[in-house]
Enzyme design. Sequence first.
Site, PDB file in Angstrom:
ATOM      1  N   LYS A  10      50.538   5.815 -40.208  1.00  0.00           N
ATOM      2  CA  LYS A  10      49.695   4.693 -39.834  1.00  0.00           C
ATOM      3  C   LYS A  10      48.664   4.467 -41.294  1.00  0.00           C
ATOM      4  CE  LYS A  10      45.836   6.911 -38.364  1.00  0.00           C
ATOM      5  NZ  LYS A  10      44.658   7.031 -39.262  1.00  0.00           N
ATOM      6  N   ASP A 135      44.572   9.455 -31.261  1.00  0.00           N
ATOM      7  CA  ASP A 135      44.991   8.447 -31.554  1.00  0.00           C
ATOM      8  C   ASP A 135      46.760   8.561 -31.382  1.00  0.00           C
ATOM      9  OD1 ASP A 135      45.636  10.126 -33.650  1.00  0.00           O
ATOM     10  OD2 ASP A 135      45.075   8.787 -35.261  1.00  0.00           O
TER      11      ASP A 135
END
Length: 281
Positions: A10, A135
């Site tokens: 990401k 995350d």
Amino acid sequence: MKIILPSPAKINLSLWVNGKRDDGYHDILTVFHTINVFDYISIQQSGQLELNVAGSTIVPAGGDNLIIKACDVFSKHTGIKPKVSITLEKHIPIGAGLGGGSSNAALVLKGLNMLYNYPVDEEKLMEMAAEIGSDVAFFIKGGLAIGYGRGEKLIFYGKHKFDILLVYPNIFCSTAEVYKHLPPIKREMGIEDAERLILIPLMKGDLNTLRENMWNDLESSRAPCIKEVMEAKKVVEDVVGTKVLMSGSGSSLFAIVDKNKKIDITPLQRKGWWVKFCSAI
């Protein structure tokens, strides 16, 4: 039965720090998007739990690996003790702010859930993922999301397509060290701010405004690695001719690029840096 899953990286299109919490963590507001840079994870039933790592000599294969923690969390919540052989084929740079370890843990949770005939739903998987790391839950769904709190509270917005030049300048950044050396920051950036500054321009395809609004407070950390990353950032900006941002806690750098614009990445490759054109997924 053998399951093979791609484990995506990401980038953080922005990351604002709203201050330090009583528990020692920082309150953040960030915008995530998964990109088509992958590790690969294979899971197959075995007589015992084992983890093999290919493609990296510095990724731990023992209990410190988030994959093993994911197996422990899966066992705790389902009562199923995974007896599987897991192979991680590593391609995402380590210590780069690309979320490789978190992604690996999330995809193992998904893979175990598949292998054992879906004992939990996606909502429960995300709850389990949040126990592993800030995350990890994001990678259960991926795409575009705003993260807040420690980054574990999420609002998803689907997926958007844009092209990226991603550079890893061979600098390892420890997330803990980057936050430890962060100057005091006190502000109240909210979800509406992230939507206005980042999501709306992205959804409109207004890449110039998006680039202009991108921000990462962690670039102001006084950690030694960040000083090196900021020097590398100037080099990348000279090459791409547009705004460059550090992803997460570093050290990877990215620019949102126009597909038809030619960029000569030779100066970056000459430095021995990892350079890749990729896109949001």
